[in-house]
Design an enzyme around this catalytic site. Structure first.
Site, PDB file in Angstrom:
ATOM      1  N   ASP A   1       5.185  -4.947   6.095  1.00  0.00           N
ATOM      2  CA  ASP A   1       5.733  -6.269   6.437  1.00  0.00           C
ATOM      3  C   ASP A   1       5.690  -7.260   5.270  1.00  0.00           C
ATOM      4  OD1 ASP A   1       3.016  -6.504   6.638  1.00  0.00           O
ATOM      5  OD2 ASP A   1       3.016  -7.517   8.576  1.00  0.00           O
TER       6      ASP A   1
ATOM      7  N   ASP B   1      -0.034   2.025   8.533  1.00  0.00           N
ATOM      8  CA  ASP B   1      -0.547   1.222   9.654  1.00  0.00           C
ATOM      9  C   ASP B   1       0.265   1.357  10.947  1.00  0.00           C
ATOM     10  OD1 ASP B   1      -2.402   0.338   7.818  1.00  0.00           O
ATOM     11  OD2 ASP B   1      -1.350  -1.532   7.397  1.00  0.00           O
TER      12      ASP B   1
ATOM     13  N   ARG C   1      -5.253  -2.142   9.020  1.00  0.00           N
ATOM     14  CA  ARG C   1      -5.162  -3.616   8.970  1.00  0.00           C
ATOM     15  C   ARG C   1      -5.330  -4.183  10.375  1.00  0.00           C
ATOM     16  NH1 ARG C   1      -3.339  -6.421   4.508  1.00  0.00           N
ATOM     17  NH2 ARG C   1      -2.206  -4.641   3.726  1.00  0.00           N
TER      18      ARG C   1
ATOM     19  N   ASP D   1       2.760  -0.407  12.129  1.00  0.00           N
ATOM     20  CA  ASP D   1       2.728  -1.713  12.797  1.00  0.00           C
ATOM     21  C   ASP D   1       4.052  -2.463  12.694  1.00  0.00           C
ATOM     22  OD1 ASP D   1       2.646  -2.152  10.107  1.00  0.00           O
ATOM     23  OD2 ASP D   1       0.988  -3.578  10.153  1.00  0.00           O
TER      24      ASP D   1
ATOM     25  N   GLY E   1       0.833  -1.215   0.000  1.00  0.00           N
ATOM     26  CA  GLY E   1       0.000   0.000   0.000  1.00  0.00           C
ATOM     27  C   GLY E   1       0.859   1.254   0.000  1.00  0.00           C
TER      28      GLY E   1
ATOM     29  N   THR F   1       4.287   2.514   5.598  1.00  0.00           N
ATOM     30  CA  THR F   1       2.893   2.051   5.671  1.00  0.00           C
ATOM     31  C   THR F   1       2.131   2.964   6.627  1.00  0.00           C
ATOM     32  OG1 THR F   1       1.418   0.318   6.523  1.00  0.00           O
ATOM     33  CG2 THR F   1       3.649   0.308   7.381  1.00  0.00           C
TER      34      THR F   1
ATOM     35  N   ARG G   1       0.911  -5.009  -5.158  1.00  0.00           N
ATOM     36  CA  ARG G   1       1.042  -6.197  -4.314  1.00  0.00           C
ATOM     37  C   ARG G   1       1.304  -7.341  -5.299  1.00  0.00           C
ATOM     38  NH1 ARG G   1      -0.515  -4.302   0.650  1.00  0.00           N
ATOM     39  NH2 ARG G   1      -2.235  -2.831   0.723  1.00  0.00           N
TER      40      ARG G   1
HETATM   41  O1  F6P Z   1      -1.428  -1.474   4.725  1.00  0.00           O
HETATM   42  C1  F6P Z   1      -2.044  -0.285   4.355  1.00  0.00           C
HETATM   43  C2  F6P Z   1      -3.514  -0.481   4.127  1.00  0.00           C
HETATM   44  O2  F6P Z   1      -4.090   0.747   3.745  1.00  0.00           O
HETATM   45  C3  F6P Z   1      -4.276  -1.087   5.310  1.00  0.00           C
HETATM   46  O3  F6P Z   1      -4.580  -0.135   6.295  1.00  0.00           O
HETATM   47  C4  F6P Z   1      -5.476  -1.675   4.622  1.00  0.00           C
HETATM   48  O4  F6P Z   1      -5.978  -2.759   5.358  1.00  0.00           O
HETATM   49  C5  F6P Z   1      -4.912  -2.139   3.313  1.00  0.00           C
HETATM   50  O5  F6P Z   1      -3.720  -1.413   3.086  1.00  0.00           O
HETATM   51  C6  F6P Z   1      -5.817  -1.982   2.121  1.00  0.00           C
HETATM   52  O6  F6P Z   1      -5.178  -2.512   1.028  1.00  0.00           O
HETATM   53  P1  F6P Z   1      -5.665  -2.350  -0.480  1.00  0.00           P
HETATM   54  O7  F6P Z   1      -5.449  -0.916  -0.885  1.00  0.00           O
HETATM   55  O8  F6P Z   1      -4.800  -3.272  -1.261  1.00  0.00           O
HETATM   56  O9  F6P Z   1      -7.109  -2.713  -0.489  1.00  0.00           O
END
Ligand code: F6P
Length: 327
Positions: free
Chosen positions: A106, A132, A176, A134, A14, A130, A75
């Site tokens: 991560d 998050d 997340r 985390d 992300g 990120t 991803r």
């Molecule tokens: O890891 C960053 C994040 O924005 C999280 O907070 C969320 O769960 C996830 O990515 C969403 O991912 P995507 O944009 O692939 O749906």
């Protein structure tokens, strides 16, 4: 010690505000030190597709203020396979690259560590990017501060309309498995309750809390739900609606707007510091490390440790304080 002559930089997973200042710092620190730099488009996918280009100091001009990532991100499932990694390795070698800076979370570091163990002649340094917050080994990750400010701005606006209508809002925020954004935004916006994956809040307890708020003459209420709370904002609202009749109840899922926007001063400086530190670590011969910020100092943590310790712990004192200050 392996001497580095050309590095590649990529963003993966992300996107997070602050990635661009970090890319800028990586490119300029590398060039200042006589290294060549390739920018890899779309994260690990770009390594597999050989989608990279030479960067110079002007290729990163005027990007400090931009959200997202100029390198784009993805991803990438194929990078999890041996074939994908081998293709990436061959492309890096063909481009004369012996060092890699990966900016991400991560999932990004898991890929980086596996790759680096398989192909140790490519040195790898991770930068925690990120929203998050985390990752073990850095008090703050890139993008967390900006995202929290974005959430605060949105919740302040919702509070205006909640107050005007005497309503209760359930607001779901990203993160997340981490409640970091939820907790800080909740404290900053005076949320009546903050539901976090790090602690259980029974629905009965939440309802008692809301009833106490009404008894104490609160006209509106905000409940922040971290996305890691598996019950989800809609289901929680539905449950509460059955028992709380004094509020009109609404739900807002903030979603991806939390990932966008111009990076805050904090994230611009953090991105610059971490990018600078990542290149200096490669020059010193480091590999399989993450650069982080602890007690306002740059710290290197083994990627292995960063991944196994994994969870960044939420501060107990902040959770306790937020409960008290919201009475
Ligand atoms: O890891 C960053 C994040 O924005 C999280 O907070 C969320 O769960 C996830 O990515 C969403 O991912 P995507 O944009 O692939 O749906």
């Amino acid at each position: 010690m392996q001497k580095i002559s050309k590095i590649a930089v990529l963003t993966s997973g992300g996107d997070a505000p602050g990635m661009n200042p970090c890319i800028r710092a990586v490119v300029r620190t590398a060039i200042y030190n006589g290294l060549h730099v390739a920018g890899v488009r779309q994260g690990y996918q770009g390594l597999i597709d050989n989608n990279m280009y030479d960067m110079d100091p002007r290729s990163v001009s005027n990007i400090l203020n931009l959200g997202g990532t100029i390198l784009k991100t993805a991803r990438c499932l194929p990078f999890r396979t041996d074939e994908g990694m081998e293709t990436a390795y061959k492309n890096l070698k063909a481009n004369g690259i012996d060092g890699l800076v990966v900016i991400g979370g991560d999932g990004t570091f898991t890929g980086a560590l596996r790759f680096s163990k398989k192909y140790p002649d490519i040195a790898v340094i991770g930068v925690p990017g990120t929203i998050d917050n985390d990752l073990y080994g850095s008090t703050y990750t890139l993008g967390f501060d900006t995202a929290t400010n974005t959430v605060i701005e949105a919740i302040d606006k919702i509070r205006d309309t909640a107050d005007a209508h005497d309503r209760l809002f359930f607001i779901e925020v990203m993160g997340r498995d981490s409640g970091a954004i939820a907790l800080r935004a909740g404290i900053s916006c005076g949320a009546e309750a903050i539901l976090l994956p790090e602690r259980d809040t029974a629905i009965e307890h939440l309802i008692e809390n809301l009833k106490a708020g009404q008894y104490n003459k609160k006209s509106s209420s905000i409940v922040i739900v971290a996305e890691g709370d598996k019950r989800g904002a809609y289901d929680l609202a539905e449950e509460v609606r059955k028992q709380v009749k004094f509020y009109d109840i609404k739900v807002t899922i903030l979603g991806h707007l939390q990932r966008g926007g111009s990076p805050s001063a904090f994230d611009r400086i953090l991105g610059s510091r971490l990018g600078f530190a990542a290149v200096n670590a490669l020059i010193k011969g480091e590999t399989q490390k993450m650069v982080g910020l602890e007690a306002n100092h740059i710290k290197l943590t083994d990627l292995e440790e960063a991944l196994t310790q994994h969870q960044f712990k939420l501060e107990e004192d902040l959770m306790e304080m937020s409960d008290i200050l919201s009475i």
